[in-house]
Design a protein around this motif. Sequence first.
Motif, PDB file in Angstrom:
ATOM      1  N   UNK A 247      26.956  45.771  37.752  1.00 10.33           N
ATOM      2  CA  UNK A 247      26.797  44.384  38.382  1.00 10.33           C
ATOM      3  C   UNK A 247      25.538  43.788  38.184  1.00 10.33           C
ATOM      4  N   UNK A 248      24.872  44.186  37.013  1.00 10.79           N
ATOM      5  CA  UNK A 248      23.573  43.491  37.032  1.00 10.79           C
ATOM      6  C   UNK A 248      23.703  42.335  36.197  1.00 10.79           C
ATOM      7  N   UNK A 249      23.348  41.094  36.653  1.00 12.28           N
ATOM      8  CA  UNK A 249      23.328  39.929  35.881  1.00 12.28           C
ATOM      9  C   UNK A 249      22.290  39.685  35.220  1.00 12.28           C
ATOM     10  N   UNK A 250      22.168  38.998  34.012  1.00 11.81           N
ATOM     11  CA  UNK A 250      21.085  38.446  33.149  1.00 11.81           C
ATOM     12  C   UNK A 250      20.259  37.442  33.992  1.00 11.81           C
ATOM     13  N   UNK A 251      18.977  37.439  34.157  1.00 16.79           N
ATOM     14  CA  UNK A 251      18.243  36.805  34.808  1.00 16.79           C
ATOM     15  C   UNK A 251      18.447  35.172  34.767  1.00 16.79           C
TER      16      UNK A 251
ATOM     17  N   UNK B 149      29.727  40.949  39.663  1.00 20.33           N
ATOM     18  CA  UNK B 149      29.336  39.931  40.600  1.00 20.33           C
ATOM     19  C   UNK B 149      30.228  38.766  40.835  1.00 20.33           C
ATOM     20  N   UNK B 150      30.488  38.328  39.547  1.00 19.08           N
ATOM     21  CA  UNK B 150      31.430  37.186  39.276  1.00 19.08           C
ATOM     22  C   UNK B 150      32.839  37.477  39.965  1.00 19.08           C
ATOM     23  N   UNK B 151      33.475  38.726  39.630  1.00 20.78           N
ATOM     24  CA  UNK B 151      34.770  38.963  40.209  1.00 20.78           C
ATOM     25  C   UNK B 151      34.707  39.260  41.726  1.00 20.78           C
ATOM     26  N   UNK B 152      33.833  39.847  42.094  1.00 15.87           N
ATOM     27  CA  UNK B 152      33.709  40.124  43.707  1.00 15.87           C
ATOM     28  C   UNK B 152      33.441  38.696  44.492  1.00 15.87           C
ATOM     29  N   UNK B 153      32.595  37.892  43.752  1.00 17.50           N
ATOM     30  CA  UNK B 153      32.547  36.901  44.770  1.00 17.50           C
ATOM     31  C   UNK B 153      33.921  35.911  44.755  1.00 17.50           C
ATOM     32  N   UNK B 154      34.577  36.000  43.620  1.00 17.46           N
ATOM     33  CA  UNK B 154      35.766  35.308  43.754  1.00 17.46           C
ATOM     34  C   UNK B 154      36.766  35.952  44.530  1.00 17.46           C
ATOM     35  N   UNK B 155      36.680  37.446  44.781  1.00 15.23           N
ATOM     36  CA  UNK B 155      37.515  38.239  45.450  1.00 15.23           C
ATOM     37  C   UNK B 155      37.422  37.744  46.999  1.00 15.23           C
ATOM     38  N   UNK B 156      35.945  37.592  47.448  1.00 11.25           N
ATOM     39  CA  UNK B 156      35.856  37.719  48.678  1.00 11.25           C
ATOM     40  C   UNK B 156      35.976  36.059  49.102  1.00 11.25           C
ATOM     41  N   UNK B 157      35.790  35.201  48.149  1.00 11.03           N
ATOM     42  CA  UNK B 157      36.224  33.898  48.544  1.00 11.03           C
ATOM     43  C   UNK B 157      37.362  33.588  48.641  1.00 11.03           C
TER      44      UNK B 157
ATOM     45  N   UNK C  54      26.073  35.257  49.516  1.00 14.14           N
ATOM     46  CA  UNK C  54      25.295  36.276  48.844  1.00 14.14           C
ATOM     47  C   UNK C  54      25.524  36.822  47.621  1.00 14.14           C
ATOM     48  N   UNK C  55      26.948  36.838  47.078  1.00 13.60           N
ATOM     49  CA  UNK C  55      27.194  37.549  46.155  1.00 13.60           C
ATOM     50  C   UNK C  55      27.014  36.528  45.001  1.00 13.60           C
ATOM     51  N   UNK C  56      26.808  35.408  45.056  1.00  9.98           N
ATOM     52  CA  UNK C  56      26.440  34.308  43.935  1.00  9.98           C
ATOM     53  C   UNK C  56      25.116  34.422  43.766  1.00  9.98           C
ATOM     54  N   UNK C  57      24.126  34.930  44.636  1.00 10.68           N
ATOM     55  CA  UNK C  57      22.521  34.919  44.337  1.00 10.68           C
ATOM     56  C   UNK C  57      22.363  35.851  43.038  1.00 10.68           C
ATOM     57  N   UNK C  58      22.783  37.138  42.774  1.00  4.00           N
ATOM     58  CA  UNK C  58      22.699  37.938  41.644  1.00  4.00           C
ATOM     59  C   UNK C  58      22.857  37.293  40.450  1.00  4.00           C
ATOM     60  N   UNK C  59      23.856  36.126  40.329  1.00  9.62           N
ATOM     61  CA  UNK C  59      24.207  35.620  39.176  1.00  9.62           C
ATOM     62  C   UNK C  59      23.461  34.640  38.555  1.00  9.62           C
ATOM     63  N   UNK C  60      23.291  34.049  37.379  1.00  9.19           N
ATOM     64  CA  UNK C  60      22.352  33.410  36.760  1.00  9.19           C
ATOM     65  C   UNK C  60      22.428  31.885  37.048  1.00  9.19           C
ATOM     66  N   UNK C  61      21.564  31.062  36.949  1.00 13.22           N
ATOM     67  CA  UNK C  61      22.024  29.718  37.036  1.00 13.22           C
ATOM     68  C   UNK C  61      22.137  29.119  35.789  1.00 13.22           C
ATOM     69  N   UNK C  62      23.388  28.416  35.593  1.00 16.56           N
ATOM     70  CA  UNK C  62      23.875  27.883  34.356  1.00 16.56           C
ATOM     71  C   UNK C  62      23.516  26.705  34.073  1.00 16.56           C
ATOM     72  N   UNK C  63      22.665  26.305  33.460  1.00 11.38           N
ATOM     73  CA  UNK C  63      22.426  24.805  33.266  1.00 11.38           C
ATOM     74  C   UNK C  63      23.062  24.187  31.872  1.00 11.38           C
TER      75      UNK C  63
END
Length: 426
Positions: free
Chosen positions: A1-5, A35-43, A205-214
């Motif tokens: 579940x490690x996301x890029x920085x 992390x993306x899939x788990x955040x979507x599932x919890x939401x 909380x699950x969104x925090x490990x994901x990168x900020x896409x700009x």
Amino acid sequence: MNAPEESGSTTRGSAPQETKPPRAAMLPRGAGVGWFGLAALVNAVGTGFFYPYQLLFFLAVTGFSLTTIGTALTVATLLALPAVQLVGRCVDTWGTRPVLVTAALVRTAAFVAYPFVHNIVSFVALAVVAAVAQRAEQVSVPVLAAGIAPEGEVGRWLALSRVALNAGMGFGGLLAGLALVASGDRAGFVLVGLLNAASFAVAALLYLPLPTVRPARKEAVPAGGRPWRDPLFVRIAVANFLLITVIVATEAGLPVYLVDQLRTPAWIVGLLFAVNTVTMVVLQLPVSSRLGNRSPLRVVAAGTALHAGLLVVLGCADALPLRALLPLLVLGMAVYTLGEIVSTQTLSVLLVTLSPKRQLGSYQAFNQVMVGLALAVVPLLVAFFLAHAPAGLWWVLAAATAALCLGMLSLHRGPAAAAARGAEAG
């Protein structure tokens, strides 16, 4: 579940996919997909707690009448729409993670606050804030997927979010039902609201490990500069508006029509929605993995046409005996759901890949305004037809699917087809 920085830019769209992808390719790949899939599932679980019982929830915790609540929610939905474009600009400016986390925390606070609101003005204001936060999440997720999914994987990431939505909402609805059985009326609904709030806090909380896409800062702003000045994007957004209207109107009208109008057993409604949910969860990823090398406009046309079967069955239902109606409804729902998988998946990918990188948030916000309009129109549409011409609702929706199908085929024969294929190919 490690996301890029960090992700400094978004991708335009999917690279060409294999003609016959291996079985493993049906699953989305890339750093951060867990992390993306788990955040979507919890939401989605949180949404499932609330969505099937929303009117009953507000009746229990506010004390307002059903008419007052319905009117207030419609007004709140419409008042929230102008703020959605501002949300899109926030995504383009600050990136997805701050917007997603803030939106989730705002929704948490809103559901904690609802039981304490007994003034209609305060209720509308809180509903507007919650609606804007919900739209902010829906604007940000496609931008996030486009920014961190590897080449050729955007469609599968979006398909994963839809699988999580359907599975999570089903599970959340079941848990909410158990909570209501175990508790008293108002206490049970307060518990449902708190569980909903807790799910949004966990999603934050699950969104925090994901990168900020700009956005890609170096990309020039396209001519026109606004999504509503982009003719092809507007046409696809209008197609999505029509399809969302058909889907939500079917979901809202089918239980009332079958149980109240035709006096069929209530378990038939449960069976049909179970067929819908199971088909979505089982087939979404396999079907989506095979759509990438086909003409997207033809795919949308075919998927839209598949919706019509169930609608025609419902239009003729009052003339059919139950023993003939039931198998037709089950078959119609299965085919309808396959059409929903095909058409909504393809439209969601097109809406991302047709958006310029630098304005991806603004373009997705424009689409969410259209979605919000559909959600505002549906209650009035369904209520009018069920009160005056119940069977007519299904023929109107069938006519809308026919018009949408023909519209997509017309676009396919014009210059738009090449642009749509080029966008999906990246």
